[in-house]
Motif scaffolding. Structure first.
Motif, mmCIF file in Angstrom:
data_model
loop_
_atom_site.group_PDB
_atom_site.id
_atom_site.type_symbol
_atom_site.label_atom_id
_atom_site.label_comp_id
_atom_site.label_asym_id
_atom_site.label_seq_id
_atom_site.Cartn_x
_atom_site.Cartn_y
_atom_site.Cartn_z
ATOM 1 N N VAL A 112 21.468 42.020 14.468
ATOM 2 C CA VAL A 112 21.732 42.809 15.669
ATOM 3 C C VAL A 112 22.278 41.868 16.731
ATOM 4 C CG1 VAL A 112 19.960 44.525 15.186
ATOM 5 C CG2 VAL A 112 19.356 42.472 16.461
ATOM 6 N N GLY A 113 22.599 42.404 17.888
ATOM 7 C CA GLY A 113 23.145 41.563 18.943
ATOM 8 C C GLY A 113 22.447 41.788 20.265
ATOM 9 N N GLY A 114 22.862 41.008 21.258
ATOM 10 C CA GLY A 114 22.410 41.212 22.624
ATOM 11 C C GLY A 114 20.924 41.027 22.825
ATOM 12 N N ALA A 115 20.344 41.912 23.635
ATOM 13 C CA ALA A 115 18.943 41.797 24.023
ATOM 14 C C ALA A 115 18.007 41.882 22.826
ATOM 15 C CB ALA A 115 18.604 42.883 25.042
ATOM 16 N N GLU A 116 18.343 42.696 21.832
ATOM 17 C CA GLU A 116 17.487 42.832 20.654
ATOM 18 C C GLU A 116 17.435 41.538 19.865
ATOM 19 O OE1 GLU A 116 14.969 44.421 17.735
ATOM 20 O OE2 GLU A 116 15.401 44.955 19.831
ATOM 21 N N GLN A 117 18.555 40.841 19.757
ATOM 22 C CA GLN A 117 18.557 39.563 19.063
ATOM 23 C C GLN A 117 17.714 38.541 19.808
ATOM 24 O OE1 GLN A 117 18.690 38.132 16.148
ATOM 25 N NE2 GLN A 117 20.893 38.443 15.784
ATOM 26 N N ARG A 118 17.805 38.533 21.128
ATOM 27 C CA ARG A 118 16.966 37.616 21.911
ATOM 28 C C ARG A 118 15.489 37.938 21.718
ATOM 29 N NH1 ARG A 118 21.165 38.531 25.606
ATOM 30 N NH2 ARG A 118 19.923 39.993 26.835
ATOM 31 N N ARG A 119 15.177 39.225 21.650
ATOM 32 C CA ARG A 119 13.778 39.616 21.455
ATOM 33 C C ARG A 119 13.270 39.127 20.100
ATOM 34 N NH1 ARG A 119 10.696 42.861 18.909
ATOM 35 N NH2 ARG A 119 12.399 43.795 17.719
ATOM 36 N N ARG A 120 14.111 39.255 19.075
ATOM 37 C CA ARG A 120 13.705 38.816 17.739
ATOM 38 C C ARG A 120 13.510 37.306 17.679
ATOM 39 N NH1 ARG A 120 17.126 42.123 13.164
ATOM 40 N NH2 ARG A 120 16.424 44.232 13.687
ATOM 41 N N LEU A 121 14.417 36.566 18.313
ATOM 42 C CA LEU A 121 14.267 35.111 18.324
ATOM 43 C C LEU A 121 13.006 34.698 19.075
ATOM 44 C CD1 LEU A 121 17.903 33.784 18.881
ATOM 45 C CD2 LEU A 121 16.502 33.563 16.830
ATOM 46 N N ALA A 122 12.716 35.396 20.167
ATOM 47 C CA ALA A 122 11.499 35.102 20.916
ATOM 48 C C ALA A 122 10.266 35.397 20.072
ATOM 49 C CB ALA A 122 11.463 35.909 22.213
ATOM 50 N N GLU A 123 10.315 36.488 19.305
ATOM 51 C CA GLU A 123 9.199 36.832 18.418
ATOM 52 C C GLU A 123 9.012 35.766 17.344
ATOM 53 O OE1 GLU A 123 7.904 40.393 15.275
ATOM 54 O OE2 GLU A 123 9.827 40.472 16.333
ATOM 55 N N LEU A 124 10.118 35.310 16.782
ATOM 56 C CA LEU A 124 10.050 34.267 15.772
ATOM 57 C C LEU A 124 9.530 32.968 16.371
ATOM 58 C CD1 LEU A 124 10.554 33.323 12.911
ATOM 59 C CD2 LEU A 124 12.969 33.021 13.471
#
Length: 260
Positions: free
Chosen positions: A34-46
C-alpha cells in the motif's frame, strides 16, 4: 504448486514464537503493498514489533549494530516461507492476453513501486524523528523495518519471475524457499541443476552470504534517514532503481534460459 490454488505459502504455518510472528507480519506487509499513510502505519507497527527484540538484545548490541544485522537476517529467512507466491497460471490469469515478457515488466514495475513506497514512508517517519531528537534511538528499528519489507518484496518478485518463465525452483517448499532466498542474495536466477538439493536449513557459507547481502541492504535503507523529507525522496528513488535493476536482470536471464 497446485494449479487450482494459484497461490501458496512456500512453507508451513507460522510458529507461535516471536520470530514466527515477525516473519508473518513482514510477509503480510510485502504481500499487500500500500502507499501513503497506511504504509507509514504498517512500518510503525513493524518497528514496534522489533522493539521487543531490541530491548532483549540490550542497548550495546543495538547501538553497536550487531542486533540490526542479526535480527534482519533472521527475520528475512523466516519471512520467505510465508510469502504468497503466484504460479504461472495465476500470473497469466491476472494479465489475460499479454505475453510473458509484458507480464514480467508489469511485475517488476509493481515491485519497484512497492519498494519505492516503503522508502518514501520510512523517510517520512524519519522526518518526524529528526524533529524530536530523543526519538532518534528509533532509527535502528526503522532501518530494520524498511529493510525487511523491501527484501521481502524483492524475494517475492524473484520467485514469481521464476514461476512466470516456467523455471520454478525444485524440491519441497523449504528447498524452494531457500533457493529463492539465495537467488536474491546472488542476484542471479536459480541454478536448475542444484536447486533440488538445496537444504531446508541454509549452511554456514550461505548464511554468511545472506548476512553480507543484508548489510548492503541496510546501507541502502540508510538513505531514508536523511533529515526532513530529503530521506523520503532519496529512499524512494534508491529502492525503485535497485528493485527495477534486480527484476530486469533476472527477467533477462530467465527469458534467455527459456528461449534455449
Amino acid at each position: 504448486m497446485p494449479p487450482a490454488a494459484g497461490r501458496e505459502h512456500c512453507g508451513s504455518d507460522p510458529e507461535p514464537s516471536r520470530p514466527g510472528e515477525l516473519g508473518e507480519l513482514v510477509a503480510r506487509v510485502a504481500d499487500q503493498p500500500v502507499g501513503g499513510a497506511e504504509q507509514r502505519r504498517r512500518l510503525a507497527e513493524l518497528s514496534r514489533a522489533l522493539a521487543a527484540s531490541a530491548r532483549s538484545a540490550g542497548v550495546g548490541a543495538v547501538v553497536g549494530g550487531r542486533w540490526l544485522t542479526d535480527v534482519v537476517t533472521g527475520a528475512v529467512t523466516d519471512t520467505v516461507p510465508r510469502l504468497l507466491i503466484r504460479d504461472q497460471a495465476t500470473l497469466r490469469g491476472h494479465h489475460p492476453g499479454r505475453p510473458d515478457d509484458e507480464v514480467a515488466r508489469a511485475l517488476v514495475r509493481t515491485a519497484s513501486l512497492a519498494t519505492a513506497g516503503v522508502g518514501a514512508a520510512a523517510g517520512a517517519l524519519a522526518a518526524v524523528e529528526f524533529a524530536a531528537p530523543p526519538a532518534l534511538l528509533a532509527a535502528p528499528l526503522q532501518l530494520a523495518a524498511e529493510s525487511l519489507v523491501v527484501s521481502a518484496v524483492e524475494i517475492k518478485l524473484v520467485a514469481e519471475l521464476h514461476e512466470l518463465f516456467g523455471e520454478p525452483a525444485g524440491g519441497g517448499r523449504a528447498s524452494r524457499s531457500a533457493a529463492y532466498l539465495m537467488s536474491w542474495v546472488h542476484q542471479r536466477a536459480v541454478d536448475p541443476i542444484v536447486t533440488g538439493g538445496v537444504g531446508a536449513v541454509l549452511g554456514q557459507a550461505a548464511k554468511r552470504e545472506l548476512r553480507g547481502r543484508i548489510i548492503r541492504r541496510l546501507g541502502r535503507s540508510a538513505t531514508s534517514l536523511a533529515p526532513f523529507l530529503a530521506g523520503a525522496v532519496a529512499g524512494s528513488e534508491v529502492n525503485r532503481r535497485a528493485t527495477r535493476a534486480l527484476g530486469g536482470k533476472l527477467a533477462a536471464e530467465l527469458r534467455a534460459r527459456r528461449d534455449g
